[in-house]
Design an enzyme around this catalytic site. Structure first.
Site, PDB file in Angstrom:
ATOM      1  N   LEU A  99       2.009 118.768  35.120  1.00 63.93           N
ATOM      2  CA  LEU A  99       0.677 119.361  35.027  1.00 63.93           C
ATOM      3  C   LEU A  99      -0.096 118.630  33.938  1.00 63.93           C
ATOM      4  O   LEU A  99       0.461 118.348  32.866  1.00 63.93           O
ATOM      5  CB  LEU A  99       0.763 120.851  34.681  1.00 63.93           C
ATOM      6  CG  LEU A  99       1.268 121.805  35.776  1.00 63.93           C
ATOM      7  CD1 LEU A  99       1.552 123.175  35.186  1.00 63.93           C
ATOM      8  CD2 LEU A  99       0.272 121.902  36.910  1.00 63.93           C
ATOM      9  N   ASP A 100      -1.373 118.326  34.202  1.00 60.56           N
ATOM     10  CA  ASP A 100      -2.155 117.655  33.169  1.00 60.56           C
ATOM     11  C   ASP A 100      -2.560 118.655  32.087  1.00 60.56           C
ATOM     12  O   ASP A 100      -2.283 119.860  32.173  1.00 60.56           O
ATOM     13  CB  ASP A 100      -3.368 116.948  33.770  1.00 60.56           C
ATOM     14  CG  ASP A 100      -4.294 117.890  34.514  1.00 60.56           C
ATOM     15  OD1 ASP A 100      -4.266 119.094  34.243  1.00 60.56           O
ATOM     16  OD2 ASP A 100      -5.062 117.409  35.378  1.00 60.56           O
ATOM     17  N   ALA A 101      -3.205 118.144  31.053  1.00 61.84           N
ATOM     18  CA  ALA A 101      -3.470 118.965  29.875  1.00 61.84           C
ATOM     19  C   ALA A 101      -4.362 120.157  30.182  1.00 61.84           C
ATOM     20  O   ALA A 101      -4.173 121.251  29.626  1.00 61.84           O
ATOM     21  CB  ALA A 101      -4.093 118.104  28.775  1.00 61.84           C
ATOM     22  N   SER A 103      -4.635 121.875  32.969  1.00 64.28           N
ATOM     23  CA  SER A 103      -4.060 122.826  33.919  1.00 64.28           C
ATOM     24  C   SER A 103      -3.036 123.722  33.235  1.00 64.28           C
ATOM     25  O   SER A 103      -2.561 123.451  32.133  1.00 64.28           O
ATOM     26  CB  SER A 103      -3.407 122.078  35.081  1.00 64.28           C
ATOM     27  OG  SER A 103      -4.313 121.188  35.688  1.00 64.28           O
TER      28      SER A 103
END
Length: 312
Positions: A99-101, A103
């Site tokens: 998951l990116d930052a 999300s």
């Protein structure tokens, strides 16, 4: 080392944590690794080994204060933590679908032998569930709500019926693509049985595939979508919101991406930040281990358990 070895032996498997928004997955992994090392090294240290030393002391019964060597058992401090440091200094934790930052949501981690199970999860091409929140009326350079504003537009003409119609078209086109990337002939009985059981998966890498999408809440300018997909990135989901806005003859940005399910791990399985300790993680691994084995076997070998077609 007994209790420490036992604690380390129970750290083999998969578990899920809840990643809050604003935290990078690498920082989360490093935090979990540090907490696990603290827990393993906090176990009761073994009793120190006893060694015989000849100590110089006064001879008993001697009036001339003569000295003699006496055999004495003393503890050996060569293995003491204050001398050699902590017993365990490295513990590798693997990360599943990232998951990116910006999300949040379910993030699956693997420790010990569980890191090989992460590869099995990847090869199984499992679907994931997201809730995606959109905002009508503006567009940004990165499809995020806090990005650089590039356009504003009206949205008074947008209705729930129009949105549902667009979502149905998107789902239909992606389901056709799913069949194409699965390399299956739907005229066969095996493919039909897999389709009924929901086990059709792409054989190799593919673009983002949406298996289901619907609107959960619609209150302009805000709307909330539930998306079931595979092979996605969070940026692609934000771009999907932007494209939905264009199809509705307006613009839209994404204000939230939250993963609610990753394969067979749901929000109920995810450990909160206050639960990232060795005991909670050990319990989570043991609780999900049977389900992990069954689901991976079913996903990696979809043909098993399929009843054979009757012969004429």
């Amino acid at each position: 080392m007994g209790s420490r070895r036992l604690a380390l032996a129970r750290l083999h498997g998969l578990f899920a944590v809840y990643k809050p928004p604003g935290l990078k997955w690498k920082h989360l992994r490093d935090t979990v690794e540090l907490q696990l090392l603290k827990g393993v090294n906090a176990g009761k240290p073994p009793a120190p080994e006893q060694r015989v030393r000849f100590l110089l002391g006064p001879m008993e019964g001697s009036e001339e204060k003569a000295l003699t060597l006496t055999a004495t058992s003393v503890p050996s401090l060569t293995n003491h933590p204050l001398v050699c440091g902590p017993a365990f200094t490295s513990l590798k934790v693997g990360v599943g679908h990232r998951l990116d930052a910006q999300s949040s949501g379910v993030l699956v981690l693997g420790v010990g032998h569980g890191r090989s199970l992460l590869t099995d999860m990847y090869n199984a091409h499992l679907t994931k569930d997201y809730t995606v929140r959109g905002l009508l009326g503006k567009a940004t350079d990165d499809f995020c709500e806090d990005g650089r504003l590039v356009e504003k537009s009206t949205y008074d003409h947008v209705t729930r019926e129009k949105l549902d119609r667009i979502l149905a078209l998107i789902q239909g086109s992606h389901q056709k693509a799913l069949v194409m990337y699965s390399n299956l002939d739907l005229q066969t009985q095996e493919a039909y049985d897999m389709a009924v059981r929901g086990l059709i998966r792409p054989m190799n890498k593919s673009p983002m595939l949406i298996t289901g999408i619907r609107c959960l809440h619609f209150a302009p300018p805000e709307f909330l979508l539930e998306v079931q997909c595979m092979h996605e990135t969070q940026k692609q989901l934000r771009k999907l919101v932007h494209e939905i806005g264009l199809e509705l003859k307006t613009t839209a940005v994404c204000s939230q991406v939250r993963r609610t399910r990753d394969g067979f791990f749901t929000l109920d399985d995810a450990l909160l930040r206050t639960q990232w300790d060795i005991h909670s993680i050990q319990n989570a691994i043991q609780a999900t281990a049977p389900r992990v084995a069954v689901e991976l076997e079913k996903s990696l070998r979809p043909g098993l358990g399929t009843p054979a077609a009757p012969q004429p």
